[in-house]
Scaffold this active site. Structure first.
Site, mmCIF file in Angstrom:
data_model
loop_
_atom_site.group_PDB
_atom_site.id
_atom_site.type_symbol
_atom_site.label_atom_id
_atom_site.label_comp_id
_atom_site.label_asym_id
_atom_site.label_seq_id
_atom_site.Cartn_x
_atom_site.Cartn_y
_atom_site.Cartn_z
ATOM 1 N N GLY A 1 0.450 -1.175 -0.192
ATOM 2 C CA GLY A 1 0.343 0.404 0.395
ATOM 3 C C GLY A 1 0.319 1.008 0.226
ATOM 4 O O GLY A 1 2.307 1.310 0.285
ATOM 5 N N SER A 2 0.411 2.232 -0.293
ATOM 6 C CA SER A 2 0.879 3.773 0.095
ATOM 7 C C SER A 2 0.426 4.768 0.420
ATOM 8 O O SER A 2 -1.309 4.905 0.949
ATOM 9 C CB SER A 2 1.455 3.821 -1.488
ATOM 10 O OG SER A 2 -0.097 4.028 -2.333
ATOM 11 N N GLY A 3 0.344 6.081 0.394
ATOM 12 C CA GLY A 3 -0.128 7.397 1.507
ATOM 13 C C GLY A 3 -0.727 7.423 2.846
ATOM 14 O O GLY A 3 -1.683 7.334 2.579
ATOM 15 N N SER A 4 0.059 6.258 3.195
ATOM 16 C CA SER A 4 -0.107 6.235 5.460
ATOM 17 C C SER A 4 -1.826 5.517 4.533
ATOM 18 O O SER A 4 -2.127 5.293 6.155
ATOM 19 C CB SER A 4 -0.291 7.128 5.998
ATOM 20 O OG SER A 4 0.849 7.886 5.703
ATOM 21 N N ARG B 1 9.794 5.337 -5.957
ATOM 22 C CA ARG B 1 9.780 6.682 -6.962
ATOM 23 C C ARG B 1 9.307 7.909 -6.372
ATOM 24 O O ARG B 1 10.031 8.427 -4.774
ATOM 25 C CB ARG B 1 7.706 6.581 -6.902
ATOM 26 C CG ARG B 1 7.249 5.830 -5.092
ATOM 27 C CD ARG B 1 5.918 5.787 -5.722
ATOM 28 N NE ARG B 1 5.037 5.678 -4.693
ATOM 29 C CZ ARG B 1 4.791 5.489 -3.307
ATOM 30 N NH1 ARG B 1 5.000 7.405 -3.384
ATOM 31 N NH2 ARG B 1 4.646 4.841 -2.087
ATOM 32 N N GLY C 1 -5.000 2.993 5.575
ATOM 33 C CA GLY C 1 -4.702 2.092 6.814
ATOM 34 C C GLY C 1 -3.838 1.831 7.652
ATOM 35 O O GLY C 1 -4.067 0.997 8.155
#
Length: 410
Positions: A158-161, A283, A163
């Site tokens: 996952g990404s972007g915090s 990225r 969860g």
């Protein structure tokens, strides 16, 4: 002469527009391949060519790129991070298929799996938080007991915090475990939770292109239990020795993960035992980080990345050195955004940008991740203290208010 195209796998609400604009400036025709192009407003607004396609289907993407190549010379392919960074892996696989410059797709995939990343970093002797992989609630509770509370729970992919949450006691642990495994969290991979030691100390991020550390930035989070960025700045107020330790450790991470092609972001916490690696992301971070790097050093990360993608020579030389910082506007409650206006803030001397993501009368429902901010303010000056003062003066002039959602009786 056949026009050159840059293929973008999926879009990005922050980085998408800079990429397509920069591609055009470099003489390229940007084409976005997306499962749902309508979710990226800039495509329609800028008249960017977009093709609707299942971006999880590699064979379909290969076929579509082959079709595009009948009209354009495909100069390069890249992808944006989404819920699980899968577009970055897919773009790398497309580059390999069409013999175009790009990273090793297997390395990107391994890095995007946080558990596999942890295993490789640990093997290389990199300081990381204590961690366990959990497949169910029993695993989570056992892992938390072994590591010791508080712990951080995060999806293994996952990404972007999204969860990600700090759990300070077993009630919070059980509640967030139930949220992640109970069907409310959207999984793009097998449901697995990484249970991590909560490492405390100032947060830093190293921005890398290829094998060169371009800059190191301190970052501020909002209040727990979530990890929502509230601010970031360049350069980090570090001693030469501290800067060297972070830069050297960043390059060790690249070697351990077989990275070193294109952009990488390495997140650290500075602790009593020195820098501890929290995460490596293969990225460029989302906006406004690339803009901050350009304001601070005169290095256009997006342009230099695209040059690398299309096989042209890049240039990471610093043109100048300024202190620049961004403050995010993050709501402290849910409700209806009644008003928001940044006109007065934009007049403060030293303010480079006041950007609002939300319009009045929009519902605000906080998620505890990258989707929470409703705007940002950027300031630049010769010193860190002056930049922070300018930022605070500007933020204080932004008029915004949130009213509670109406109750059933209203």
């Amino acid at each position: 002469m056949t026009k050159r195209a840059l293929i973008l796998v999926e879009g990005h609400r922050g980085l998408g527009l800079p990429y397509v604009k920069t591609a055009q400036r470099l003489g390229l025709h940007p084409i976005t391949l997306s499962a749902d192009p309508t979710q990226y407003d800039y495509l329609l607004a800028e008249g960017i060519e977009a093709i609707r396609i299942d971006t999880d289907n590699l064979d379909a993407l290969i076929h579509e790129c082959a079709r595009v190549s009948a009209t354009y010379a495909i100069s390069g392919i890249t992808g944006f991070s989404g819920a699980d960074d899968s577009a970055c892996v897919t773009a790398a696989e497309l580059c390999r298929h069409f013999d175009l410059p790009g990273p090793n797709p297997a390395s990107i995939e391994r890095c995007c799996d946080k558990f596999t990343q942890r295993e490789l970093l640990a093997k290389a002797g990199v300081q990381i938080p204590a961690y366990r992989l959990a497949w169910n609630a029993t695993d989570v509770e056992r892992a938390a007991s072994e590591i010791g509370l508080p712990v951080v729970l995060k999806p293994a992919v996952g990404s972007g915090s999204s969860g990600v949450q700090l759990c300070r006691n077993f009630d919070e642990l059980d509640e967030h475990t139930a949220y992640l495994f109970g069907g409310k969290h959207i999984w793009r991979s097998l449901p697995r939770i990484l249970v991590e030691e909560f490492v405390q100390g100032p947060q830093y991020g190293a921005e890398i292109m290829g094998n060169e550390v371009v800059g190191i930035a301190p970052a501020d989070f909002g209040p727990p239990p979530h990890f929502v960025f509230h601010g970031v700045s360049f350069p980090a107020p570090l001693t030469d020795e501290e800067h060297k330790r972070i830069a050297d450790l960043s390059l060790i991470c690249l070697r351990a993960l077989d990275l070193g092609w294109g952009p990488t972001n390495v997140e650290f916490r500075w602790t009593t035992r020195g820098p501890v690696v929290i995460e490596v992301n293969p990225r460029i971070p989302g906006t406004p980080t690339p803009q901050l790097v350009q304001l601070a050093y005169g290095i256009d990360l997006v342009a230099e990345h695209i040059k690398l993608i299309i096989g042209e020579e890049w240039d990471l030389r610093r043109r100048h050195s300024h202190t620049v910082a961004a403050r995010f506007l993050v709501p402290d409650r849910d409700g209806i955004l009644e008003t928001i206006n940044g006109d007065r803030a934009a007049t403060v001397e030293g303010i480079v940008e006041v950007k609002l993501y939300a319009e009045p009368m929009r519902p605000i429902v906080r998620k505890g991740d990258y989707r929470d901010p409703i705007g940002h303010v950027i300031a630049v000056s010769p010193s860190f203290a002056q930049t922070e003062t300018i930022l605070q003066d500007a933020v204080d002039l932004i008029d915004w208010s949130i009213k509670p959602f109406p109750t059933a009786s209203e």
